[in-house]
Structure formats: structure tokens, C-alpha cells
Design an enzyme around this catalytic site. Structure first.
Site, PDB file in Angstrom:
ATOM      1  N   GLN A   1       0.833  -1.202   0.000  1.00  0.00           N
ATOM      2  CA  GLN A   1       0.000   0.000   0.000  1.00  0.00           C
ATOM      3  C   GLN A   1       0.871   1.256   0.000  1.00  0.00           C
ATOM      4  OE1 GLN A   1      -0.302  -2.558   2.151  1.00  0.00           O
ATOM      5  NE2 GLN A   1      -2.448  -3.012   2.621  1.00  0.00           N
TER       6      GLN A   1
ATOM      7  N   GLN B   1      -0.232  -0.371  -5.743  1.00  0.00           N
ATOM      8  CA  GLN B   1      -1.334  -0.742  -4.861  1.00  0.00           C
ATOM      9  C   GLN B   1      -1.832   0.499  -4.118  1.00  0.00           C
ATOM     10  OE1 GLN B   1      -0.611  -4.130  -2.352  1.00  0.00           O
ATOM     11  NE2 GLN B   1      -2.447  -3.831  -1.132  1.00  0.00           N
ATOM     12  N   ASP B   2      -3.155   0.708  -4.158  1.00  0.00           N
ATOM     13  CA  ASP B   2      -3.802   1.812  -3.424  1.00  0.00           C
ATOM     14  C   ASP B   2      -3.336   3.186  -3.905  1.00  0.00           C
ATOM     15  OD1 ASP B   2      -4.921  -0.253  -2.049  1.00  0.00           O
ATOM     16  OD2 ASP B   2      -4.188   0.326  -0.080  1.00  0.00           O
TER      17      ASP B   2
ATOM     18  N   ASP C   1      -6.367  -2.827  -6.109  1.00  0.00           N
ATOM     19  CA  ASP C   1      -7.280  -1.882  -5.426  1.00  0.00           C
ATOM     20  C   ASP C   1      -6.846  -0.437  -5.651  1.00  0.00           C
ATOM     21  OD1 ASP C   1      -8.296  -4.284  -4.424  1.00  0.00           O
ATOM     22  OD2 ASP C   1      -7.195  -4.101  -2.538  1.00  0.00           O
TER      23      ASP C   1
ATOM     24  N   ARG D   1     -13.510  -5.291  -6.285  1.00  0.00           N
ATOM     25  CA  ARG D   1     -13.805  -6.317  -5.282  1.00  0.00           C
ATOM     26  C   ARG D   1     -14.295  -5.624  -4.018  1.00  0.00           C
ATOM     27  NH1 ARG D   1      -8.441  -8.762  -2.548  1.00  0.00           N
ATOM     28  NH2 ARG D   1      -7.152  -6.889  -2.391  1.00  0.00           N
TER      29      ARG D   1
END
Length: 563
Positions: free
Chosen positions: A330, A352-353, A374, A442
Site C-alpha cells: 500500500q 497498490q492503493d 485496489d 472487489r
């Protein structure tokens, strides 16, 4: 704006706590909150919000008490406490503002107040969930985690009850939106800001300028940031520090022009720096960059290169970048918790993120977003319009998920709406699309909500479209929807069969447009950023969609002066 004396017919009628509590997620707990009370839905709403305000003060004091002893804690514990303190201070403000008004309202609120307070109460739960996430994933001191967790758990139930009662008392079952014609065009907006910029450079002084034309941006003041010293400031943070505090909309924007260059700064725009507009020289010309990440000891929340919570924020022509890379997990490029905020022609780069659309109401137009796992996440009410989404090559054994929406309560007015977007593989992923799965999203939280409308989806999108988070978690309670998309990845024939997945029609799609979902036609026009108010694509065919198509033809675009 019109007043709303009674949102629902029975809201001013006497009703038992047992009856009204059935509308909440926690009926038994709600009855303990309203024990020995007898009143209307309005009365119960006020009682619950008053108790939420009291509990928010108690929790904030508890966080303060731990934070005073920070020297005995690990660095990661301190950072989790910093997150909780920051978010708890926001919650106290949101609840104070809400209670102060509704307690004196005599059951009369304007439509905009209903929208605002529904948004604030939704954000209060989001902030508590974020504090909880920081404690669960980052805190190494079990004493802090256990004490705060226990308090948080009860407070979150109370705030869920407050949100449900507010919605039951005040929010109409069917929100009506109106619209008319004419929005500012892209070229007109760009010409405006260029003209303001050119006129501000003459002698290097700040310029006070007010424009009366309805197609213009109202400007309070202008400064220039330039790394070579030719402007008013050499750093973005210094320019933000110089901005006035608590500006109101009618005063206009404090504009900060950021000239071409790579700015290695961690920027955090506080809640009192309202109505700032940051304008760069263009994507990949003005770049704000950092590399904070969870592997190196930051929480996801405080890993952001750029963070903003100030109402009315606007960013234009800027690249926001987190260079930590995929192995650092993250690593946020931008965290946005600013109400009525807008990003136009910006780029968000990470893995990520990448983009944390944390809370409140947000709009993104003609932006580029890059990432892997994500890479758009959070629990704002957010619309992405005419944006490009570029999934990148993830680490081995990873898959890509474009969204991970964080709605944790069905009464929150939050979700991700992606309209007229383009989803294509980034250059590093393009040769590998057959071996790397990419999903539309998701469910991060139990009531996750994401909608794709009229988007182009290239062949990188997996046929099933969506991916579970963990087993059957949230598959039936989430709301995932697609409407009228196109491209090789848009075929819904082999999509997931979850109860929470839907292929929707035009009427349903209207619920996720700028006007209805964000109340955007009342606050976006002052930015002069172009936006499409309602769906414009109209399918021919099914008789049951004719009513929706007729509404779309009538409700295209509007420009309303907000002042």
C-alpha cells in the site's frame, strides 16, 4: 433552495422506539439508546445524534490521553494514533455542525442541508472505520488497540443508528434532480486559467481579481510556485501556508499556479484552507512525488504523497505520484477527504492503493489513474467522468482490481460511479494481459458499491468481471452494476452470479450521475470544470427503458451559478 418540512409522511408522528429501531442495523442496541423515550422520528434522530456527539468527545479525549504518552509506543503505533486523532477531530466537527442545526431546525431543513448532513454522518462512520483499520493493521501495542477498539465498536453502532434515523427522518425515498443546458467547455476553462496566469506574472505580485461573467472563475488571489525562484514561492507547502483560512465560496478561489518541475514534497491541505485551486503546467510537467508506504512503517492513511480535507478544493493539470513501487504494497499517491472537491486533467500514478477517495463528495474529470491492486479505493461519494484507467503489471501471483469500495453501512450515501471511462492496459501490462487477471473491483467492505456506465473496456478485463475479497464476504450485500458499456471486456454474459451484481437500465443509471449522486449541479459550476450532468447515450429497443431515455433527453447539462 426549497425547504423540506417533512421528508417522510410519518416522520412527525409519534412512534415507539421499537418500531423506529427496526429501520436500523442494530434494533436491540437502538432501543437501549432510545430507552424510556416517546416521540417522533425527528425526536429520536436528535437524541441519537446528541449521544453520538457526546461519545465522539469521549473517544477523542481517550485518543488524546494515549497520544500524550507516545514516547513509550512504537513508531507505527504513534502513526495509528495520529490517524485516529485526526479523524476523530473531524468527526467531532461533523457531528457538532449537524446537531447544532437540526436541534434548532423545528423540523425544517433545506435540501442542501439534508444532503450535507447525510454526507457528514456517512463520513463519520468512514472515519471511524479508517481509525479501526489503522489500529488493526498497524498497531504493535495491544493495550492501545484493545482499549480503542472496544470504544470504537460501540461508537460505530451508535453512529450507524444516528445515520439510519437521520435518513428515515429527512431523506426522501426518491431524490429528484433537475437539470438544464450548458456547461463550461474544456477549451474555455483552459483559456480562462491561462489568461489569469498570464495577467498575474507581470510584476510577480499577487493579483486580486473578480470576474463577473457567468462563464468565469471567481478569483480571490493568485500566487505562483516555481522551483527556480521566479514566482512567489519555491515550494507548494509554503504557498498553501500563505492561503487564507476559512474562505467562503462567494470570496472566490485562492489560486496557486505550480510551474513545470518535479516537486518532492508531502503535501497535506488542512480543513481550514478552503477553496484552494492548484493549477499545474500539465500532466507530466508539474509532478508532485513521494514514496511513503506501509512496508516502511506508514499506515495506508498516512502514506499519501498528497492529502486534502479542505472543502471546495480543485486541482488541474498536475501529476501526483507515489514511487514506492509494487513491492512496498500500500502506497497512496493522493488521499482525498475534501467535500465538494474536483480534480480535472490530472494523473495519479502508483501501484497498490494509488488513489484513496476517502470520504465526502468528489468529482474527477478527464484524469488518468494508474495502478495494480485496489488502485481506486475508499468510501467517498465519487464520480469519475471521461477518465482513463490504466492497470499496470502487478507482482507475481497478484491480480489487478481497479476498485475496492469501502461502504460499511447500507445507509451511507457513498460509492464509486465511473462514467464514459476508458480501461486499457498500461504499457508494461499490455504484453501480459493473457496471463494477468484484471477485475473491475472487489468488495472491501460489506456494502461496497461501484457502478460502471458507458465505459470502454479493453480485452484485459476478466470475463467474470469482479473478484471476491475473502470467500463469500459481501457478495450478497454489495452493489455492483454495469450499464451500456462497450469493448471486448464489457460482455456481461459470463459475469459473476452474486446477488449483489446487476446489469442495470437507464432509470437505475440515473441514480449514479453527477446531479443525483453528488448533488453536483449545485457546487460544480463554480469551478468552471466541465461536467456531464446526466447520461447521454440512449439505447433503442426495450420498452421498459423508454421512460429513462426520455428523462435523459430532457435532463442533459446544466450550468448554475453558485456563489
Amino acid at each position: 433552495m426549497p425547504s423540506l418540512s417533512i421528508a417522510n409522511n410519518y416522520a412527525a408522528s409519534i412512534v415507539s422506539p421499537q418500531t423506529i429501531c427496526n429501520y436500523t442495523l442494530y434494533p436491540s442496541y437502538c432501543q437501549t439508546v432510545l430507552a424510556n423515550q416517546n416521540g417522533t422520528t425527528f425526536d429520536y434522530c436528535n437524541i441519537s445524534i446528541r449521544k453520538s456527539l457526546s461519545q465522539s468527545r469521549n473517544f477523542l479525549n481517550l485518543v488524546y490521553s494515549y497520544y500524550k504518552g507516545f514516547s513509550s509506543f512504537s513508531q507505527i503505533t504513534v502513526r495509528a494514533l495520529e490517524d485516529c486523532q485526526f479523524l476523530s477531530e473531524l468527526n467531532f466537527e461533523y457531528l457538532s455542525n449537524t446537531y447544532d442545526v437540526i436541534e434548532k431546525s423545528s423540523n425544517v431543513l433545506t435540501t442542501s442541508q439534508v444532503e450535507d448532513f447525510h454526507t457528514f454522518l456517512s463520513a463519520t462512520l468512514t472515519n471511524q472505520q479508517t481509525c479501526l483499520d489503522s489500529l488493526e493493521t498497524s498497531t504493535s501495542d495491544p493495550r492501545v488497540k484493545n482499549d480503542l477498539y472496544s470504544s470504537l465498536y460501540n461508537d460505530m453502532k451508535l453512529n450507524s443508528v444516528s445515520l439510519a434515523l437521520f435518513k428515515e427522518a429527512w431523506v426522501p425515498e426518491n431524490k429528484n434532480s433537475t437539470s438544464s443546458e450548458n456547461h463550461t467547455s474544456q477549451s474555455n476553462f483552459q483559456n480562462q486559467v491561462r489568461a489569469i496566469y498570464d495577467s498575474s506574472k507581470g510584476n510577480g505580485r499577487k493579483l486580486l481579481q473578480t470576474m463577473d461573467d457567468n462563464e468565469s472563475i471567481v478569483v480571490k488571489d493568485i500566487v505562483v510556485v516555481s522551483k527556480d525562484g521566479s514566482g512567489n514561492f519555491t515550494t507548494i507547502n509554503d504557498a498553501i501556508d500563505a492561503a487564507p483560512n476559512n474562505t467562503v465560496a462567494s470570496d472566490g478561489y485562492f489560486i496557486i499556479f505550480i510551474t513545470e518541475g518535479v516537486y518532492q514534497e508531502y503535501v497535506s491541505i488542512a480543513k481550514n484552507k478552503k477553496f484552494l485551486m492548484l493549477i499545474g503546467d500539465g500532466i507530466n510537467q508539474t509532478i508532485i512525488t513521494g514514496d511513503h508506504n506501509v512496508v516502511d512503517g506508514f499506515t495506508t492513511f498516512n502514506s499519501a504523497t498528497f492529502a486534502v480535507v479542505a472543502q471546495g478544493f480543485v486541482a488541474v493539470n498536475i501529476t501526483f505520484r507515489n514511487t514506492a513501487g509494487p513491492s512496498k504494497h500500500q502506497a497512496v499517491a493522493v488521499r482525498n477527504g475534501a467535500d465538494m472537491s474536483t480534480f480535472y486533467s490530472c494523473s495519479f500514478e502508483g501501484y497498490q492503493d494509488t488513489l484513496y477517495t476517502h470520504s465526502l463528495r468528489q468529482f474527477y474529470r478527464e484524469c488518468d489513474i494508474y495502478g495494480t491492486v485496489d488502485f481506486i479505493f475508499g468510501n467517498a461519494a465519487v464520480v469519475f467522468q471521461s477518465c482513463n484507467f490504466y492497470p499496470r503489471l502487478p507482482m507475481s501471483q497478484q491480480f489487478n482490481a481497479i476498485t475496492a469500495q469501502g461502504r460499511s453501512d447500507p445507509n451511507q450515501n457513498t460509492g464509486i460511479s465511473i462514467q464514459n471511462g476508458i480501461i486499457k492496459a498500461d504499457n508494461d501490462l499490455a504484453p501480459m494481459v493473457s496471463s494477468v487477471k484484471t477485475y473491475l473491483g472487489r468488495p472491501w467492505k460489506e456494502y461496497s458499491r461501484t457502478v460502471y456506465m458507458e465505459c470502454f473496456m479493453d480485452n484485459l478485463i476478466a470475463p467474470e468481471g469482479w473478484h471476491e475479497w475473502n470467500g463469500d464476504f459481501a457478495l450478497n450485500t454489495s452493489y455492483y452494476a454495469e450499464y451500456n458499456n462497450m469493448g471486448p471486456g464489457s460482455n456481461t454474459q459470463n459475469r459473476v452470479t452474486w446477488l449483489g451484481y446487476h446489469v442495470i437500465n437507464a432509470n437505475d443509471a440515473l441514480n449514479f450521475t453527477v446531479s443525483t449522486f453528488l448533488d453536483g449541479d449545485f457546487w460544480l459550476p463554480q469551478t468552471s470544470v466541465p461536467f456531464q450532468d446526466e447520461e447521454e447515450e440512449e439505447e433503442e429497443g426495450e420498452e421498459e427503458e423508454e421512460e429513462g431515455r426520455m428523462r435523459m433527453r430532457k435532463r442533459r447539462r446544466r450550468k448554475r451559478r453558485v456563489g
